[in-house]
Design a protein around this motif. Structure first.
Motif, PDB file in Angstrom:
ATOM      1  N   HIS A 370       0.799  -1.229   0.000  1.00 44.18           N
ATOM      2  CA  HIS A 370       0.000   0.000   0.000  1.00 44.18           C
ATOM      3  C   HIS A 370       0.832   1.279   0.000  1.00 44.18           C
ATOM      4  CE1 HIS A 370      -4.230  -1.526   1.259  1.00 44.18           C
ATOM      5  NE2 HIS A 370      -3.694  -2.231   0.286  1.00 44.18           N
ATOM      6  N   VAL A 371       2.151   1.160   0.071  1.00 41.14           N
ATOM      7  CA  VAL A 371       2.952   2.391   0.050  1.00 41.14           C
ATOM      8  C   VAL A 371       2.625   3.149  -1.240  1.00 41.14           C
ATOM      9  CG1 VAL A 371       5.274   3.373  -0.060  1.00 41.14           C
ATOM     10  CG2 VAL A 371       4.792   1.472   1.493  1.00 41.14           C
ATOM     11  N   GLY A 372       2.280   4.415  -1.102  1.00 44.93           N
ATOM     12  CA  GLY A 372       1.676   5.160  -2.202  1.00 44.93           C
ATOM     13  C   GLY A 372       2.646   5.520  -3.318  1.00 44.93           C
ATOM     14  N   PRO A 373       2.101   5.708  -4.525  1.00 41.20           N
ATOM     15  CA  PRO A 373       2.927   6.085  -5.671  1.00 41.20           C
ATOM     16  C   PRO A 373       3.506   7.499  -5.535  1.00 41.20           C
ATOM     17  CG  PRO A 373       0.590   6.126  -6.259  1.00 41.20           C
ATOM     18  CD  PRO A 373       0.680   5.563  -4.869  1.00 41.20           C
ATOM     19  N   ARG A 374       2.937   8.286  -4.617  1.00 36.59           N
ATOM     20  CA  ARG A 374       3.389   9.660  -4.422  1.00 36.59           C
ATOM     21  C   ARG A 374       4.755   9.724  -3.739  1.00 36.59           C
ATOM     22  NH1 ARG A 374      -0.927  13.200  -1.195  1.00 36.59           N
ATOM     23  NH2 ARG A 374      -0.245  11.935   0.552  1.00 36.59           N
ATOM     24  N   CYS A 375       5.118   8.650  -3.018  1.00 36.77           N
ATOM     25  CA  CYS A 375       6.400   8.662  -2.296  1.00 36.77           C
ATOM     26  C   CYS A 375       7.568   8.650  -3.275  1.00 36.77           C
ATOM     27  CB  CYS A 375       6.520   7.450  -1.378  1.00 36.77           C
ATOM     28  SG  CYS A 375       5.460   7.545   0.051  1.00 36.77           S
ATOM     29  N   HIS A 376       8.580   9.427  -2.947  1.00 40.69           N
ATOM     30  CA  HIS A 376       9.855   9.375  -3.657  1.00 40.69           C
ATOM     31  C   HIS A 376      10.499   8.035  -3.342  1.00 40.69           C
ATOM     32  CE1 HIS A 376      13.702  10.460  -5.207  1.00 40.69           C
ATOM     33  NE2 HIS A 376      14.281  10.604  -4.040  1.00 40.69           N
ATOM     34  N   ARG A 377      10.996   7.338  -4.356  1.00 37.86           N
ATOM     35  CA  ARG A 377      11.636   6.042  -4.108  1.00 37.86           C
ATOM     36  C   ARG A 377      13.132   6.135  -4.359  1.00 37.86           C
ATOM     37  NH1 ARG A 377       6.398   4.630  -4.457  1.00 37.86           N
ATOM     38  NH2 ARG A 377       5.769   2.508  -3.890  1.00 37.86           N
ATOM     39  N   ILE A 378      13.883   5.696  -3.381  1.00 36.54           N
ATOM     40  CA  ILE A 378      15.349   5.676  -3.493  1.00 36.54           C
ATOM     41  C   ILE A 378      15.805   4.230  -3.407  1.00 36.54           C
ATOM     42  CG2 ILE A 378      17.521   6.338  -2.386  1.00 36.54           C
ATOM     43  CD1 ILE A 378      16.074   8.788  -1.252  1.00 36.54           C
ATOM     44  N   TYR A 379      16.614   3.807  -4.378  1.00 38.78           N
ATOM     45  CA  TYR A 379      17.158   2.456  -4.348  1.00 38.78           C
ATOM     46  C   TYR A 379      18.602   2.489  -3.901  1.00 38.78           C
ATOM     47  CZ  TYR A 379      12.915   1.000  -6.661  1.00 38.78           C
ATOM     48  OH  TYR A 379      11.599   0.760  -6.958  1.00 38.78           O
ATOM     49  N   ARG A 380      18.922   1.693  -2.894  1.00 37.13           N
ATOM     50  CA  ARG A 380      20.302   1.546  -2.427  1.00 37.13           C
ATOM     51  C   ARG A 380      20.783   0.127  -2.724  1.00 37.13           C
ATOM     52  NH1 ARG A 380      21.030   6.099  -0.315  1.00 37.13           N
ATOM     53  NH2 ARG A 380      19.812   7.002   1.379  1.00 37.13           N
ATOM     54  N   GLY A 381      22.096  -0.051  -2.763  1.00 33.98           N
ATOM     55  CA  GLY A 381      22.665  -1.388  -2.918  1.00 33.98           C
ATOM     56  C   GLY A 381      22.374  -1.996  -4.273  1.00 33.98           C
ATOM     57  N   ALA A 382      22.230  -1.172  -5.311  1.00 36.64           N
ATOM     58  CA  ALA A 382      21.867  -1.670  -6.632  1.00 36.64           C
ATOM     59  C   ALA A 382      22.996  -2.546  -7.209  1.00 36.64           C
ATOM     60  CB  ALA A 382      21.577  -0.518  -7.572  1.00 36.64           C
TER      61      ALA A 382
END
Ligand code: PLP
Length: 382
Positions: A370-382
């Motif tokens: 349910h975490v909303g699409p409005r949240c900024h997403r940061i990927y770490r450890g790619a």
């Protein structure tokens, strides 16, 4: 079609300082969790379930990481997800859990995905389709052993077994699904494991799969040839009531918009459900139920539920969680440690997904997806 065209826009997310909420996803932790599960099942193969956009964390990012780590088999809910998956993992084996729907045959060939056949009707249609197109892409046969949701009843599957050896249904996997794996003592586990073991005996030579995340922790008899974990990869505890063997993967934060004083006896938020028992300091965070924080975790006079970590301290959520805002009682924080623009942590920093779920009377799966699409997403450890 050009697979690149199928790449969706989910990697492009709202930009950092302009959004209130930020979801940080540790891809290295997802890989580490997959390796823990691989070790747990020893010689069996460990697949990954990435349905619902990788449990809300981003299908492309999760698949990219696990594909590079050596994961060979993925499960998705539908063909749209299968298409997205194929675009980032060209050699992966893809199973589509929703099965074979009318008018979808060409898509299975186009994507080279395998349906999970969930009924005799589907099997008949699939057989006709593969015969007509001379397609040998494979399919899973889902046998129901007690879930009573999808799957072919065991008697019908058993009757099919002798034919499956001779006629080529193209069955590449025999599978079933556990209803109560997160409760090891539940008697249905033994019933399902027994029924599935019998079924495997009838379909000799075809790899078999039973365990979801929690099923992996039920021991060898549930491991079979291939395990299908989802939740545990993303840090949800597959062994509720016992220490979590998985690493935390996500952090959800909201920026503080304002810090204000309320007097003793004043109420906070919609419905005036929380009353200050003493003069209090309230921090207002830019995150709400539209970002996936469950409204059921709201704090009220009749019971304190959710918390956030602010400046290293646990602070209660007070008043109703609104669409875009959450109020926190920061009275216990020393003056001056918290500033407008700082982040409050709602998942992470010692608050597990399961803690948030417990505060809201739900499960970690629902919180994550349910975490909303409005949240900024940061990927770490790619
Ligand atoms: C979702 C799902 C899984 C993964 O379950 P987790 O509990 O998330 O590990 C496995 N198999 C089937 C059929 C599923 O629907």
């Amino acid at each position: 079609m050009d697979l690149a065209e199928a790449l969706p826009q989910t990697i492009d997310t709202p930009s950092g300082p302009e959004t209130g909420g930020t979801l940080t996803i540790d891809l290295a932790a997802i890989e580490a969790n997959w390796r823990v599960l691989c070790r747990e099942i020893r010689t069996a193969e460990c697949a990954a379930v990435v349905k619902a956009n990788g449990y809300g964390l981003g299908l492309e990012a999760v698949v990219g990481k696990l594909d590079a780590a050596g994961c060979k088999t993925f499960f998705v809910a539908d063909l749209v997800e299968a298409r997205r998956l194929r675009a980032v993992a060209r050699d992966a084996v893809i199973y589509v859990l929703s099965g074979f729907l009318p008018e979808c045959g060409a898509a299975f060939i186009d994507i080279a995905a395998r349906p999970v056949i969930n009924s005799m009707t589907e099997l008949a249609e699939w057989d006709a389709f593969v015969a007509q197109r001379n397609w040998r892409g494979g399919a899973a046969l889902h046998v129901d052993t007690g879930m009573n949701r999808l799957g072919i009843p065991p008697e019908e599957a058993a009757a099919l077994a002798p034919r499956a050896q001779t006629e080529n249904h193209g069955i590449t996997l025999l599978m079933s699904h556990l209803a109560c794996a997160e409760t090891p003592a539940h008697p249905l586990n033994a019933v399902q494991i027994h029924a599935f073991t019998e079924m495997r005996g009838l379909f000799r030579g075809i790899p078999a799969s039973l365990a979801n995340s929690s099923g992996i922790f039920l021991g060898d008899s549930a491991h079979c040839d291939l395990a299908r974990p989802g939740a545990a990869l993303y840090g949800i505890n597959p062994t509720p009531g016992r220490p979590n063997p998985m690493q935390a993967v996500v952090q959800l934060t909201g920026r503080i918009l304002q810090i204000r004083n309320v007097e003793k006896g004043a109420t906070v938020g919609y419905g005036a459900t929380w009353t200050a028992k003493h003069a209090a300091r309230i921090a207002v965070a830019a995150l709400g139920y539209a970002d996936g924080v469950p409204r059921a975790a709201s704090g009220a006079d009749c019971g304190q539920l959710g918390v956030a970590h602010v400046a290293g301290k646990s602070c209660p959520i007070v008043g109703r969680i609104s669409m875009d805002l959450i109020c926190l009682d920061i009275s216990d924080l020393p003056d001056g440690v918290l500033h407008r623009g700082d982040a409050a942590t709602f998942i992470g920093d010692g608050i597990s997904i399961d803690d948030v779920a417990a505060a809201a009377g739900t499960i970690g799966y629902e919180v994550l997806t349910h975490v909303g699409p409005r949240c900024h997403r940061i990927y770490r450890g790619a």
